[in-house]
Design an enzyme around this catalytic site. Structure first.
Site, PDB file in Angstrom:
ATOM      1  N   LYS A 222       0.833  -1.194   0.000  1.00 46.67           N
ATOM      2  CA  LYS A 222       0.000   0.000   0.000  1.00 46.67           C
ATOM      3  C   LYS A 222       0.875   1.253   0.000  1.00 46.67           C
ATOM      4  O   LYS A 222       2.049   1.206   0.370  1.00 46.67           O
ATOM      5  CB  LYS A 222      -0.905   0.013   1.239  1.00 46.67           C
ATOM      6  N   ASP A 292      -2.395  -7.910  -1.722  1.00 50.63           N
ATOM      7  CA  ASP A 292      -3.221  -7.031  -0.906  1.00 50.63           C
ATOM      8  C   ASP A 292      -4.679  -7.476  -0.888  1.00 50.63           C
ATOM      9  O   ASP A 292      -5.518  -6.824  -0.274  1.00 50.63           O
ATOM     10  CB  ASP A 292      -3.111  -5.584  -1.411  1.00 50.63           C
ATOM     11  N   ARG A 296      -9.601 -12.412   1.973  1.00 53.15           N
ATOM     12  CA  ARG A 296     -10.392 -13.507   1.415  1.00 53.15           C
ATOM     13  C   ARG A 296      -9.658 -14.846   1.521  1.00 53.15           C
ATOM     14  O   ARG A 296     -10.281 -15.901   1.605  1.00 53.15           O
ATOM     15  CB  ARG A 296     -10.759 -13.195  -0.030  1.00 53.15           C
TER      16      ARG A 296
END
EC number: 3.4.11.-
Length: 473
Positions: A222, A292, A296
């Site tokens: 990020k 990133d 999940r």
């Protein structure tokens, strides 16, 4: 003086008036709300208390509401008093601050509040504040080791010993999602489970929480503006922990498993790379095209474990999963994706009754799951087209690891935006889980706010009731 103060109130949507040289304040909530808001106006309750509560060490709040709104109002009040702070002045304060909350019930069912009801409100608000404290705590303190200690504390209070699988054992036992995400971090990843199995249970429910204690994005790292705040990526697991403790204390009648998928998505020599392929607990392989998109992966292992090892009939996963959720349903409403229309409606109703608002996402795997097509594995972990309902697709990735033809109920809650308000955690999800599964509780207040198993839920009647009242704090 009181009547004069009331006559000045003109809520649009709220209003307040100071009394007795600011020793007290009377505040009015909206006289009516729209159909996608909570009749309790819970968000406005929190705002009013934060802005209007007079200073002092010992303070009192009198909440005037109908019995149906007491639960939502209590949880809203709790959000105004976060536990975590490292401000130096707080540690030097000699006298501990206290806030006493009293309820004055109006409307048809306006009898005195029972002691059991007050205990339910206490347990629920404790759960909300616990979840918010965990989310507010930075990763240099709230790492996976510390989170496990929080789980053990709750378990000890309930007489439950958690099951913990971590580090290399995760790899050995096939939890490629959790292990792959967390293997680069100093503190190893873990799968932890708290199980409540009372006699006479008729079904098995699993709450699966995403517990990414910090999300750098991994090698798909990020930027400097999007990484701050990623201590909040454990909001789903924090909500499950807060709700589990309260639910068991209030007499949960069915089997309930709280599954925590804990990892720090870090950068290091052992970090997962884009193009790596992981074998998940479901037996399916995943080609990593975005490190990133890690939540999940850990949840896929969690729901697979709930299905295969815990024999769950109902699996609910809750996570700060996608930034797109805030675009799809906004800052205040969590997004729900489920294979069951009745549960979709129940989530929306429960959200309105408890103040943790919810709105549905599109559930259409036959049109959306092709976004994860891989030439070399069963699927990729991130979509090909980010403009094609990415929050729905992210949820479908999780569902694919129990199978779209699984006969049980699967519910996915994306709480990425409502898990915080500004720079403070909200404890979002605790009230929602308690309300949604309230019918499985022995507590009459949780029965009241639960939308399931009740044939008298008439939205048009609720709307008429809500449009006629005026609530005061």
């Amino acid at each position: 003086l009181w009547q004069a103060a009331l006559s000045t109130l003109n809520p649009n949507p709220t209003d307040s008036c100071p009394l007795y040289l600011n020793y007290a304040t009377v505040a009015a909530l909206p006289s009516r709300v729209s159909r996608h808001n909570s009749p309790s106006a819970a968000h406005f309750v929190t705002r009013l208390v934060r802005t209007c509560l007079p200073p002092g060490t010992h303070r009192c709040i009198l909440m005037v509401c109908e019995r149906a709104d007491a639960f939502a109002s209590a949880c809203a009040l709790a959000r105004a008093f976060p536990l975590f702070t490292h401000r130096s002045g707080a540690s030097r304060r000699a006298e501990k601050k206290t806030v006493t909350v009293e309820f004055f019930l109006v409307g048809q069912d306006n009898g005195p509040v029972e002691v059991s009801t007050l205990q339910c409100l206490t347990n629920a608000t404790d759960g909300v504040r616990l979840a918010a404290r965990i989310v507010d705590t930075p990763c240099n303190e709230m790492n996976t080791d510390t989170f496990l200690e929080e789980i053990k504390k709750v378990g000890k209070d309930l007489g439950i010993t958690p099951t913990v699988i971590r580090d290399e054992e995760l790899k050995t036992r096939g939890f490629g999602g959790i292990y792959g995400v967390g293997k680069a971090a100093l503190h190893p990843p873990a799968l932890a489970v708290l199980s409540h199995t009372p006699e006479g249970a008729t079904q098995t429910i699993a709450w699966v929480g995403k517990g990414i204690v910090y999300d750098t994005g991994g090698l798909s790292i990020k930027g400097k503006t999007t990484m701050p705040g990623m201590k909040r990526d454990c909001g789903g697991a924090a909500a499950v922990l807060g709700a589990f403790g309260a639910a068991v204390k209030q007499g949960f009648k069915d089997n309930l498993h709280a599954v925590f998928c804990l990892a720090e998505n870090s950068v290091g020599p052992n970090a997962t790379r884009p193009d790596d392929i992981h074998l998940l607990y479901s037996g399916k392989t995943v080609e990593i095209n975005n490190t990133d998109a890690e939540g999940r992966l850990v949840l896929a292992d969690g729901v697979s474990y709930a299905c295969k090892d815990l024999g769950a009939d109902i699996i609910l996963d809750i996570a700060t999963l996608t930034g797109a959720q805030g675009i799809a349903t906004g800052k205040y409403h969590a997004a729900v994706l489920t294979n069951n229309a009745e549960w979709e409606a129940a989530c929306v109703k429960a959200g309105a009754r408890c103040g943790d608002l919810v709105h549905p996402l599109v559930y259409c795997p036959e049109l959306h799951f092709s976004e994860f097509t891989s030439a070399v594995a069963d699927m990729k972990n991130s979509v090909a087209d980010r403009d094609n309902s990415p929050s729905s697709c992210a949820g479908l990735f999780i569902a694919s690891h129990i199978g779209f033809d699984w006969p049980g109920v699967w519910v996915h809650l994306d709480i990425a935006a409502p898990v915080h308000a500004g720079e403070r955690a909200t404890g979002f999800g605790v009230a929602l889980l308690l309300a949604l599964f309230g019918r499985a509780s022995e507590d009459p207040l949780l029965n009241l706010v639960s939308p399931l198993g009740c044939d008298t839920d008439a939205p048009e009647v609720d709307a008429e009731r809500d449009s006629k009242r005026r609530r005061l704090v």
